[in-house]
Design a protein around this motif. Structure first.
Motif, PDB file in Angstrom:
ATOM      1  N   ASN A 118       8.775  38.690   1.514  1.00 24.58           N
ATOM      2  CA  ASN A 118       8.149  39.691   2.094  1.00 24.58           C
ATOM      3  C   ASN A 118       8.345  39.822   3.541  1.00 24.58           C
ATOM      4  O   ASN A 118       7.542  39.804   4.553  1.00 24.58           O
ATOM      5  N   GLU A 120       8.766  42.008   5.648  1.00 24.77           N
ATOM      6  CA  GLU A 120       8.058  43.227   6.616  1.00 24.77           C
ATOM      7  C   GLU A 120       6.650  42.716   6.741  1.00 24.77           C
ATOM      8  O   GLU A 120       5.878  43.430   7.777  1.00 24.77           O
ATOM      9  N   PHE A 121       6.075  41.621   6.288  1.00 26.93           N
ATOM     10  CA  PHE A 121       4.853  41.052   6.556  1.00 26.93           C
ATOM     11  C   PHE A 121       5.004  40.212   7.850  1.00 26.93           C
ATOM     12  O   PHE A 121       5.799  39.224   7.719  1.00 26.93           O
ATOM     13  N   GLU A 148      -3.540  43.769   1.020  1.00 24.21           N
ATOM     14  CA  GLU A 148      -3.043  43.973   2.316  1.00 24.21           C
ATOM     15  C   GLU A 148      -4.082  44.611   3.259  1.00 24.21           C
ATOM     16  O   GLU A 148      -4.665  45.518   2.913  1.00 24.21           O
ATOM     17  N   SER A 150      -5.339  46.685   6.483  1.00 26.29           N
ATOM     18  CA  SER A 150      -5.106  47.941   7.202  1.00 26.29           C
ATOM     19  C   SER A 150      -5.207  47.503   8.551  1.00 26.29           C
ATOM     20  O   SER A 150      -6.063  46.655   8.973  1.00 26.29           O
ATOM     21  N   ARG A 151      -4.734  48.411   9.513  1.00 25.28           N
ATOM     22  CA  ARG A 151      -4.831  48.466  10.830  1.00 25.28           C
ATOM     23  C   ARG A 151      -6.569  48.136  11.310  1.00 25.28           C
ATOM     24  O   ARG A 151      -6.781  47.448  12.053  1.00 25.28           O
ATOM     25  N   CYS A 193       0.100  41.436  14.230  1.00 29.65           N
ATOM     26  CA  CYS A 193      -0.068  42.723  13.446  1.00 29.65           C
ATOM     27  C   CYS A 193       0.805  43.841  14.086  1.00 29.65           C
ATOM     28  O   CYS A 193       1.193  44.626  13.203  1.00 29.65           O
ATOM     29  N   GLY A 196       4.304  43.542  12.306  1.00 24.42           N
ATOM     30  CA  GLY A 196       4.495  43.734  10.956  1.00 24.42           C
ATOM     31  C   GLY A 196       3.181  44.079  10.180  1.00 24.42           C
ATOM     32  O   GLY A 196       2.095  44.172  10.876  1.00 24.42           O
ATOM     33  N   ARG A 197       3.131  43.819   8.682  1.00 25.45           N
ATOM     34  CA  ARG A 197       2.035  43.860   8.014  1.00 25.45           C
ATOM     35  C   ARG A 197       1.306  42.486   8.056  1.00 25.45           C
ATOM     36  O   ARG A 197       1.925  41.524   8.112  1.00 25.45           O
TER      37      ARG A 197
END
Length: 319
Positions: A118, A120-121, A148, A150-151, A193, A196-197
């Motif tokens: 992954n 994107e993480f 996952e 969230s912000r 963060c 990415g995620r």
């Protein structure tokens, strides 16, 4: 030919002879299909920690790389962090303080596999068990749901959902390339963060000892520790907001309002309004070498104190 290293494990220690063996053993016990190194930085310990690290280094010369300071570098810790990060050879970096330890031998493999699949993480974390050495209580640090984050959860709950002993991220990240910034937990989480995620696993894979001898949590017991943590976040929120061009403004503002309310409640539990500002300044002066923005924090907390006091005065007058 130099072998390829999948993960660099970083253990920073100072006067932790009672605990350092657990931290090192937890790292060495990892079962992986890749090679990993254990980097230990001993910041001029005087209690016997150095001798313990040297013994492990002698027994595991192919895995352990140790650095020993002759004088304590804590006031200038950014210098040794930059040095350590420049020497790390892994694709990923995993953290564990010298008084904490990992309790799951599959931890590194799980986090490694996830970030490999992954891209994107940018950060992978997990749950942690807390052992309070003062009260002898044991409880979980985070939530019992793999998800996952969230912000808003990262900004508001990064200090209460996951612990630094669970941090796992790429060595080539922007954050690391810029020297690890101040290498403090909140700033690290925010910058990673921003790249990415964030993935959180509910598996309990590390243990955090609360109130170990000489630690921040031991010297600033109970509410003091919480207040200092909250004020540290306010400092970095302001700094992070400016450096990211307001990209996180809404999340940071929501978090700031919540933190100011918490600080006010904690302070009022112990002190009358007259002494609040004096206490804040005193705490911040204790950490002046670490944190910037003292006036900013004092002003912010002072503002909510004044607002609350004025509101209480209005209520009394109308009764």
């Amino acid at each position: 030919m130099e072998k390829s290293i999948g993960v660099s494990v970083l253990i920073i220690t100072y006067n932790q002879k009672e605990y350092i063996s657990d931290a090192i053993k937890g790292a060495l016990s990892q079962k992986t299909n890749f090679d990993f190194e254990v980097i230990i930085h001993d910041d001029a310990s005087t209690d016997g920690t150095t001798e313990i690290v040297k013994q492990f280094e002698k027994e595991y010369p192919d895995q352990i790389v140790a650095y020993y300071e002759e004088i304590n570098m804590f006031p200038q810790w950014h210098l040794y962090i930059e040095k350590i990060l420049s020497k790390a050879r892994g694709k990923y970096l995993a953290l564990c303080d010298g008084d904490d330890y990992w309790c799951d031998s599959n931890k590194l493999q799980l986090q490694y596999d996830f970030l490999e699949k992954n891209q994107e993480f940018s950060l992978c974390v997990h749950n942690t068990k807390i052992i309070n050495l003062l009260t002898k209580e044991e409880y979980l640090f985070g939530i019992e749901e793999t998800k996952e984050l969230s912000r808003n959860e990262v900004v508001l709950k990064a200090g209460s959902i996951f612990h630094s002993s669970s941090h796992f991220f790429r060595l080539e990240s922007w954050y690391v390339k810029h020297g690890g910034r101040d290498f403090l937990d909140m700033e690290r989480v925010l910058w990673l963060c921003n790249e990415g995620r964030v993935m959180y696993f509910s598996d309990v894979m590390s243990v955090y000892r609360l109130n170990t001898k000489g630690s921040w949590t031991e010297s600033l017991k109970g509410d003091y520790s919480l207040i200092l943590d909250f004020m540290t976040r306010l400092i970095y929120f302001e700094k992070f907001d400016k450096e990211t061009g307001g990209r996180w403004k809404k999340e940071l503002k929501d978090a700031e309002n919540w933190i100011l309310e918490c600080v006010y409640v904690l302070l009022r539990k112990k002190y009358c309004a007259f002494t609040l500002k004096r206490k804040i300044v005193r705490w911040l002066e204790m950490t002046i070498d670490l944190f910037c923005g003292k006036k900013y924090v004092t002003k912010k907390v002072g503002k909510i104190i004044n607002e609350k006091n004025n509101k209480e005065s209005d209520i009394k007058r109308n009764v």
